[in-house]
Write a protein that holds these residues in place. Sequence first.
Motif, PDB file in Angstrom:
ATOM      1  N   MET A  97      -6.369  14.791  30.123  1.00 43.15           N
ATOM      2  CA  MET A  97      -6.662  13.366  29.974  1.00 43.15           C
ATOM      3  C   MET A  97      -8.066  13.015  30.450  1.00 43.15           C
ATOM      4  O   MET A  97      -8.675  12.065  29.986  1.00 43.15           O
ATOM      5  CB  MET A  97      -5.602  12.538  30.711  1.00 43.15           C
ATOM      6  CG  MET A  97      -4.249  12.627  30.021  1.00 43.15           C
ATOM      7  SD  MET A  97      -4.385  12.083  28.307  1.00 43.15           S
ATOM      8  CE  MET A  97      -3.355  13.231  27.451  1.00 43.15           C
ATOM      9  N   GLY A  98      -8.594  13.836  31.373  1.00 42.17           N
ATOM     10  CA  GLY A  98      -9.983  13.641  31.787  1.00 42.17           C
ATOM     11  C   GLY A  98     -10.918  13.824  30.600  1.00 42.17           C
ATOM     12  O   GLY A  98     -11.852  13.037  30.390  1.00 42.17           O
ATOM     13  N   PHE A 101      -5.141   4.151  28.452  1.00 43.44           N
ATOM     14  CA  PHE A 101      -4.715   4.523  29.807  1.00 43.44           C
ATOM     15  C   PHE A 101      -4.458   3.296  30.681  1.00 43.44           C
ATOM     16  O   PHE A 101      -3.618   3.313  31.556  1.00 43.44           O
ATOM     17  CB  PHE A 101      -5.773   5.416  30.464  1.00 43.44           C
ATOM     18  CG  PHE A 101      -5.884   6.758  29.816  1.00 43.44           C
ATOM     19  CD1 PHE A 101      -4.817   7.654  29.877  1.00 43.44           C
ATOM     20  CD2 PHE A 101      -7.031   7.136  29.123  1.00 43.44           C
ATOM     21  CE1 PHE A 101      -4.906   8.891  29.265  1.00 43.44           C
ATOM     22  CE2 PHE A 101      -7.114   8.367  28.508  1.00 43.44           C
ATOM     23  CZ  PHE A 101      -6.054   9.250  28.572  1.00 43.44           C
ATOM     24  N   ARG A 102      -5.226   2.191  30.422  1.00 41.51           N
ATOM     25  CA  ARG A 102      -5.096   1.007  31.260  1.00 41.51           C
ATOM     26  C   ARG A 102      -3.841   0.229  30.914  1.00 41.51           C
ATOM     27  O   ARG A 102      -3.112  -0.227  31.787  1.00 41.51           O
ATOM     28  CB  ARG A 102      -6.342   0.118  31.078  1.00 41.51           C
ATOM     29  CG  ARG A 102      -6.510  -0.961  32.142  1.00 41.51           C
ATOM     30  CD  ARG A 102      -7.905  -1.565  32.066  1.00 41.51           C
ATOM     31  NE  ARG A 102      -8.346  -1.806  30.698  1.00 41.51           N
ATOM     32  CZ  ARG A 102      -8.086  -2.938  30.028  1.00 41.51           C
ATOM     33  NH1 ARG A 102      -7.425  -3.906  30.584  1.00 41.51           N
ATOM     34  NH2 ARG A 102      -8.520  -3.079  28.782  1.00 41.51           N
ATOM     35  N   ARG A 128     -10.655  10.806  28.334  1.00 40.45           N
ATOM     36  CA  ARG A 128     -11.418   9.661  28.869  1.00 40.45           C
ATOM     37  C   ARG A 128     -12.903   9.834  28.608  1.00 40.45           C
ATOM     38  O   ARG A 128     -13.599   8.905  28.245  1.00 40.45           O
ATOM     39  CB  ARG A 128     -11.201   9.565  30.376  1.00 40.45           C
ATOM     40  CG  ARG A 128      -9.942   8.837  30.766  1.00 40.45           C
ATOM     41  CD  ARG A 128     -10.143   8.146  32.103  1.00 40.45           C
ATOM     42  NE  ARG A 128      -8.926   7.425  32.469  1.00 40.45           N
ATOM     43  CZ  ARG A 128      -7.929   7.994  33.134  1.00 40.45           C
ATOM     44  NH1 ARG A 128      -8.003   9.239  33.533  1.00 40.45           N
ATOM     45  NH2 ARG A 128      -6.844   7.295  33.409  1.00 40.45           N
ATOM     46  N   GLN A 129     -13.378  11.069  28.799  1.00 39.12           N
ATOM     47  CA  GLN A 129     -14.816  11.308  28.758  1.00 39.12           C
ATOM     48  C   GLN A 129     -15.385  11.255  27.338  1.00 39.12           C
ATOM     49  O   GLN A 129     -16.442  10.667  27.131  1.00 39.12           O
ATOM     50  CB  GLN A 129     -15.117  12.665  29.394  1.00 39.12           C
ATOM     51  CG  GLN A 129     -16.588  12.925  29.639  1.00 39.12           C
ATOM     52  CD  GLN A 129     -16.815  14.310  30.215  1.00 39.12           C
ATOM     53  OE1 GLN A 129     -15.880  14.991  30.638  1.00 39.12           O
ATOM     54  NE2 GLN A 129     -18.063  14.736  30.249  1.00 39.12           N
ATOM     55  N   THR A 155      -8.296   3.030  21.954  1.00 39.62           N
ATOM     56  CA  THR A 155      -9.433   3.592  22.674  1.00 39.62           C
ATOM     57  C   THR A 155      -8.913   4.109  24.012  1.00 39.62           C
ATOM     58  O   THR A 155      -7.919   3.604  24.533  1.00 39.62           O
ATOM     59  CB  THR A 155     -10.490   2.519  22.940  1.00 39.62           C
ATOM     60  OG1 THR A 155      -9.900   1.487  23.729  1.00 39.62           O
ATOM     61  CG2 THR A 155     -11.033   1.937  21.646  1.00 39.62           C
ATOM     62  N   PRO A 156      -9.565   5.121  24.573  1.00 36.90           N
ATOM     63  CA  PRO A 156      -9.054   5.685  25.818  1.00 36.90           C
ATOM     64  C   PRO A 156      -8.901   4.637  26.921  1.00 36.90           C
ATOM     65  O   PRO A 156      -7.905   4.660  27.651  1.00 36.90           O
ATOM     66  CB  PRO A 156     -10.090   6.746  26.194  1.00 36.90           C
ATOM     67  CG  PRO A 156     -11.018   6.875  25.064  1.00 36.90           C
ATOM     68  CD  PRO A 156     -10.738   5.824  24.060  1.00 36.90           C
ATOM     69  N   ASP A 157      -9.870   3.722  27.005  1.00 34.49           N
ATOM     70  CA  ASP A 157      -9.793   2.684  28.035  1.00 34.49           C
ATOM     71  C   ASP A 157      -8.482   1.928  27.949  1.00 34.49           C
ATOM     72  O   ASP A 157      -7.725   1.845  28.918  1.00 34.49           O
ATOM     73  CB  ASP A 157     -10.952   1.682  27.874  1.00 34.49           C
ATOM     74  CG  ASP A 157     -12.225   2.220  28.484  1.00 34.49           C
ATOM     75  OD1 ASP A 157     -12.136   3.296  29.126  1.00 34.49           O
ATOM     76  OD2 ASP A 157     -13.281   1.584  28.310  1.00 34.49           O
TER      77      ASP A 157
END
Lengths: 384, 259
Positions: free
Chosen positions: B214-215, B242-243, B218-219, B237-239
């Motif tokens: 998942m890192g 995950f949020r 995110r990156q 989107t990753p933001d």
Amino acid sequence: MSPWNDPRVRSFVFQGFLILVIGFLIYEAVDNASDNLRRQRIATGLGFWDSPAGFPISQSMIFYSETSSSYGDAFLVGLLNTLLVAAIGIVLATVLGFTVGIARLSKNILVAGIARWYIEIIRNLPLLLQLLFWYNAVLKALPGVRESAALPFSSFLNNRGLFMPKPLPGAGFDYVLIAFFVAVAAAIGFRIWARRRQERTGLQAPVGSVTLALLILPASLVYVALGGPLTFDVPTAGRFNITGGMVLQPEFLALLFGLVIYTAAFIAEVVRAGILAVSRGQTEAAFALGLRPNLTTKLVIVPQAMRVIIPPLTSQYLNLTKNSSLAVFVGYPDLANVFTGTVLNQTGQAIEVVGITMLVYLTISLGTSALMNWYNSRKALVER
Amino acid sequence: MTNTAPAGLKPAKLTHETAIEMIGVNKWYGEFHVLRDIDLTIARGERVVVCGPSGSGKSTLIRCVNRLEEHQKGRIIVDGVELTNDLKRIDEIRREVGMVFQHFNLFPHLTILENCTLAPIWVKKMPKKDAEEVAMHYLTRVKIPEQALKYPGQLSGGQQQRVAIARSLCMSPKIMLFDEPTSALDPEMVKEVLDTMVALAEEGMTMICVTHEMGFARQVADRVIFMDQGQIVEANTPDEFFRDPRHERTRLFLSQILH
């Protein structure tokens, strides 16, 4: 610590003891044997080698006569007959075995099913039984000479064997052979040239079809140009016999059929295992890189499968060679039959005769192993 | 783009042209419905991370893109070419799409260099010297040019996976597929492979990556897709992903892998 609890002392004592026991057994055996031989007045040594053999041999690749040939000649005849059936057997069993092994993996249910049943039945019946089947139930049960079955190319099949035309090379046939060997050299040259050109320019050449054309065309053209300098001595059926041509005797055919069909079933399993041992991931990686299935087989699957196949294939070759000594049951004059059979009976020198025969099989087997091991070591995978 | 995919299934960067388009894709393994009505459009240069529990169909999804698996219903268009049974088209697509596998699948009988030059020589019909130059270029980029003459069995897992990436890049693909590229690696080797993938992503390669890193998502990811039971449950989107995961199943999955 008592020295008896030291593993080095222990192993030294045990090994010393073992050597003494083995030495004693060997001494006893040799002593006993020479004692008994002396008492029964059986000669020792290889003096019999040059004595006249005085028995006929039904098939010989070299000159052999019942009256003038020696035991040594008989040995050579037997050895050559063993090598003949083993060499032809190995080639045919390899071809049949690879074909059946690949058929076993076919997506075609019928082809795979036939291959599977062939393997299951043949592999699970004793070889001796199969040899007796081929000899007694098939070849000896064929019609007699008068009712010979006529086959294509003026061949006849009956219970005395397979009669075929014998090629008689005429004047100028040497040129056909020369043309053929030149073409083989040219085909090898073309391969090398094609590989170098691909390395240089990336262009690929139709190596397969060019090789095939080179193997067939030049020799045929020379043959036709010289007006066909090869005649055949055709076998002709007479009233009581078939004259002319050449004959493959039922003893030889039965042994060859039996060995080839039996060994091929084992080779088929070896081949199947070898191909299956190459993981599905290898094919997928090759496909993902854009390699077509035929190139994937040639460049990725076969080179890896061969590494798995070669060692057990070697032992199948050895099995076939050693099993050829079952010739005695169908009357084929191989080494075991002629030498440990008739020669041993007549001379009574069991130790020498059996010893020599063992040495010969050992030599053939170890030679085959050495060759295959050398090939295997060249192909082995590098790990670490 | 005429398909009416729900928000989130459309590419994040609409300015690019389409690299991959999947419309109503379905696939069954016998009775098992492994892909259900997949609609997905991926733009050129987009980086998509696919995650989900095992058996959710994520590997199957990307294996359909280069026809390692056949889909039974729907359409898949890769780089403007629709995947059908036409072998020519499959060849064409496979030349444009590179793939990296969980278990590397390097050819053990060939050296690292030969692994990299095999396809360029036989598929692209490149002269050997040129192919070797290309191979050394990519091996240098994945930082193992000095291993070129060794065999795969002599390399560590991380090195092997980097070779596998270089081997794919030698065919100059337009799209790269990664099928759990770090799952079979020892933990200390994961980073070297991820770094290679990040570098690739930064150069603008179109990438679909099945991974639980998942890192990494995110990156570099433009979009994260969550799959479950053969369906795309959520794409964002990753933001956002995950949020604020929208679906209960996504939340459950994330709680299990993010400790």
